[in-house]
Structures are given as C-alpha cells and as structure tokens.
Design a protein around this motif. Structure first.
Motif, PDB file in Angstrom:
ATOM      1  N   ALA A  25       0.816  -1.222   0.000  1.00 28.38           N
ATOM      2  CA  ALA A  25       0.000   0.000   0.000  1.00 28.38           C
ATOM      3  C   ALA A  25       0.849   1.270   0.000  1.00 28.38           C
ATOM      4  O   ALA A  25       0.311   2.376  -0.055  1.00 28.38           O
ATOM      5  N   GLY A  26       2.165   1.105   0.056  1.00 27.83           N
ATOM      6  CA  GLY A  26       3.052   2.269   0.049  1.00 27.83           C
ATOM      7  C   GLY A  26       3.094   3.002   1.379  1.00 27.83           C
ATOM      8  O   GLY A  26       3.425   4.190   1.426  1.00 27.83           O
ATOM      9  N   ILE A  27       2.800   2.307   2.458  1.00 27.18           N
ATOM     10  CA  ILE A  27       2.806   2.929   3.784  1.00 27.18           C
ATOM     11  C   ILE A  27       4.106   2.569   4.485  1.00 27.18           C
ATOM     12  O   ILE A  27       4.406   1.385   4.683  1.00 27.18           O
ATOM     13  N   ALA A  28       4.854   3.592   4.836  1.00 27.14           N
ATOM     14  CA  ALA A  28       6.124   3.384   5.520  1.00 27.14           C
ATOM     15  C   ALA A  28       5.866   2.952   6.959  1.00 27.14           C
ATOM     16  O   ALA A  28       4.903   3.385   7.589  1.00 27.14           O
ATOM     17  N   PHE A  29       6.745   2.092   7.455  1.00 25.66           N
ATOM     18  CA  PHE A  29       6.635   1.646   8.835  1.00 25.66           C
ATOM     19  C   PHE A  29       8.030   1.405   9.387  1.00 25.66           C
ATOM     20  O   PHE A  29       8.989   1.249   8.646  1.00 25.66           O
ATOM     21  N   THR A  30       8.092   1.376  10.706  1.00 28.65           N
ATOM     22  CA  THR A  30       9.320   1.023  11.393  1.00 28.65           C
ATOM     23  C   THR A  30       9.133  -0.374  11.950  1.00 28.65           C
ATOM     24  O   THR A  30       8.123  -0.652  12.600  1.00 28.65           O
ATOM     25  N   GLU A  31      10.089  -1.244  11.684  1.00 28.03           N
ATOM     26  CA  GLU A  31      10.030  -2.604  12.201  1.00 28.03           C
ATOM     27  C   GLU A  31      10.964  -2.727  13.399  1.00 28.03           C
ATOM     28  O   GLU A  31      12.105  -2.280  13.343  1.00 28.03           O
ATOM     29  N   VAL A  32      10.461  -3.319  14.474  1.00 27.79           N
ATOM     30  CA  VAL A  32      11.256  -3.519  15.679  1.00 27.79           C
ATOM     31  C   VAL A  32      11.244  -5.012  16.012  1.00 27.79           C
ATOM     32  O   VAL A  32      10.175  -5.601  16.206  1.00 27.79           O
ATOM     33  N   ASP A  33      12.415  -5.607  16.071  1.00 28.41           N
ATOM     34  CA  ASP A  33      12.569  -7.030  16.371  1.00 28.41           C
ATOM     35  C   ASP A  33      12.553  -7.216  17.886  1.00 28.41           C
ATOM     36  O   ASP A  33      13.482  -6.812  18.582  1.00 28.41           O
ATOM     37  N   VAL A  34      11.500  -7.836  18.403  1.00 30.49           N
ATOM     38  CA  VAL A  34      11.378  -7.999  19.857  1.00 30.49           C
ATOM     39  C   VAL A  34      12.279  -9.104  20.401  1.00 30.49           C
ATOM     40  O   VAL A  34      12.423  -9.230  21.618  1.00 30.49           O
ATOM     41  N   THR A  35      12.909  -9.881  19.510  1.00 30.53           N
ATOM     42  CA  THR A  35      13.823 -10.917  19.990  1.00 30.53           C
ATOM     43  C   THR A  35      15.200 -10.346  20.308  1.00 30.53           C
ATOM     44  O   THR A  35      15.985 -10.991  20.998  1.00 30.53           O
ATOM     45  N   ASP A  65      -3.678   3.764  18.067  1.00 27.64           N
ATOM     46  CA  ASP A  65      -4.425   2.518  17.975  1.00 27.64           C
ATOM     47  C   ASP A  65      -3.383   1.413  17.899  1.00 27.64           C
ATOM     48  O   ASP A  65      -2.311   1.606  17.320  1.00 27.64           O
ATOM     49  N   HIS A  66      -3.667   0.269  18.487  1.00 21.63           N
ATOM     50  CA  HIS A  66      -2.726  -0.842  18.406  1.00 21.63           C
ATOM     51  C   HIS A  66      -3.482  -2.147  18.471  1.00 21.63           C
ATOM     52  O   HIS A  66      -4.617  -2.212  18.957  1.00 21.63           O
ATOM     53  N   TRP A  67      -2.841  -3.168  17.910  1.00 25.65           N
ATOM     54  CA  TRP A  67      -3.424  -4.509  17.925  1.00 25.65           C
ATOM     55  C   TRP A  67      -2.320  -5.543  17.803  1.00 25.65           C
ATOM     56  O   TRP A  67      -1.193  -5.224  17.446  1.00 25.65           O
ATOM     57  N   SER A  68      -2.698  -6.777  18.099  1.00 29.06           N
ATOM     58  CA  SER A  68      -1.768  -7.888  18.036  1.00 29.06           C
ATOM     59  C   SER A  68      -2.288  -8.924  17.052  1.00 29.06           C
ATOM     60  O   SER A  68      -3.494  -9.153  16.964  1.00 29.06           O
ATOM     61  N   GLY A  69      -1.370  -9.552  16.324  1.00 27.25           N
ATOM     62  CA  GLY A  69      -1.736 -10.591  15.376  1.00 27.25           C
ATOM     63  C   GLY A  69      -2.044 -10.026  14.003  1.00 27.25           C
ATOM     64  O   GLY A  69      -2.135  -8.813  13.811  1.00 27.25           O
ATOM     65  N   LEU A  70      -2.181 -10.918  13.052  1.00 29.59           N
ATOM     66  CA  LEU A  70      -2.545 -10.528  11.692  1.00 29.59           C
ATOM     67  C   LEU A  70      -4.016 -10.127  11.709  1.00 29.59           C
ATOM     68  O   LEU A  70      -4.882 -10.950  11.998  1.00 29.59           O
ATOM     69  N   ASN A  71      -4.278  -8.852  11.429  1.00 30.72           N
ATOM     70  CA  ASN A  71      -5.641  -8.324  11.505  1.00 30.72           C
ATOM     71  C   ASN A  71      -5.940  -7.547  10.219  1.00 30.72           C
ATOM     72  O   ASN A  71      -5.759  -6.325  10.167  1.00 30.72           O
ATOM     73  N   PRO A  72      -6.400  -8.247   9.167  1.00 32.87           N
ATOM     74  CA  PRO A  72      -6.631  -7.585   7.880  1.00 32.87           C
ATOM     75  C   PRO A  72      -7.580  -6.389   7.954  1.00 32.87           C
ATOM     76  O   PRO A  72      -7.383  -5.400   7.251  1.00 32.87           O
ATOM     77  N   ALA A  73      -8.599  -6.450   8.800  1.00 31.21           N
ATOM     78  CA  ALA A  73      -9.551  -5.337   8.896  1.00 31.21           C
ATOM     79  C   ALA A  73      -8.875  -4.082   9.446  1.00 31.21           C
ATOM     80  O   ALA A  73      -9.096  -2.974   8.932  1.00 31.21           O
ATOM     81  N   LYS A  74      -8.056  -4.229  10.477  1.00 33.88           N
ATOM     82  CA  LYS A  74      -7.350  -3.068  11.052  1.00 33.88           C
ATOM     83  C   LYS A  74      -6.325  -2.523  10.058  1.00 33.88           C
ATOM     84  O   LYS A  74      -6.186  -1.314   9.909  1.00 33.88           O
ATOM     85  N   ILE A  75      -5.616  -3.421   9.384  1.00 40.41           N
ATOM     86  CA  ILE A  75      -4.630  -2.989   8.392  1.00 40.41           C
ATOM     87  C   ILE A  75      -5.332  -2.210   7.282  1.00 40.41           C
ATOM     88  O   ILE A  75      -4.881  -1.125   6.899  1.00 40.41           O
ATOM     89  N   ALA A  76      -6.434  -2.730   6.787  1.00 39.79           N
ATOM     90  CA  ALA A  76      -7.189  -2.062   5.722  1.00 39.79           C
ATOM     91  C   ALA A  76      -7.674  -0.689   6.177  1.00 39.79           C
ATOM     92  O   ALA A  76      -7.670   0.268   5.396  1.00 39.79           O
ATOM     93  N   ARG A  77      -8.066  -0.576   7.433  1.00 41.05           N
ATOM     94  CA  ARG A  77      -8.548   0.715   7.956  1.00 41.05           C
ATOM     95  C   ARG A  77      -7.417   1.748   7.959  1.00 41.05           C
ATOM     96  O   ARG A  77      -7.619   2.894   7.566  1.00 41.05           O
TER      97      ARG A  77
END
Length: 91
Positions: A25-35, A65-77
C-alpha cells in the motif's frame, strides 16, 4: 502518522503478511525485532499487554491505535485513512 510493527524475524507468518500489506500500500513503517530489543519486548508485553506478534502501533496526530496478530480489517482501515490523507494533500 507513524506505524511501528513489533515482530520476530523468523517463523512469523502474521509478521510477514502484515509488513507485506503495508509495503504493497506504500505505507512506511518502522520494524522492531522484539527478539533482540528487550525494551520493545517489555513494552508490548507489559505496557500494551500482548503475548503474540506482530504488534502494530498506529499513531496519528497523538491518537494511538494498536493490535496484536494478523488483523486484515485493522490494516485495511489504516491504509484507507492514509489514502484519504494523501488524496486530501493532492487536492
């Protein structure tokens, strides 16, 4: 607007798909490795209360807003909100 995705690098289907959807979708994000980042691990488990990755934190104009797990509805929003912002900026 910021999107932070807390992930683990290996064996996390939800992490991979979440990142792919935002990238497509062309949305920039920051990835943080919790391991490898103990502070990030403590943040998502102790402060936010999650026990699985990915954890996505979407912050827009001091509203979070935050969520855990693969959540297509939240991502789409989030994608929908950001597309509307981009269109408004182009108008």
């Amino acid at each position: 607007m910021t999107v932070t995705i807390y992930t683990k690098p290996v064996g996390c289907f939800g992490c991979t798909k979440t990142k792919q959807k935002f990238t497509d979708a062309g949305i920039a994000f920051t990835e943080v490795d919790v391991t490898t980042n103990q502070a990030a691990f403590e943040y998502i488990t102790e402060e936010l209360g999650y026990s699985q990755v990915p954890v996505v934190v979407y912050d827009k104009e001091n509203s979070e807003d935050h969520w855990s797990g693969l959540n297509p509805a939240k991502i789409a929003r989030v994608i929908e909100i950001e597309a509307a912002v981009r269109q408004g900026a182009l108008a």
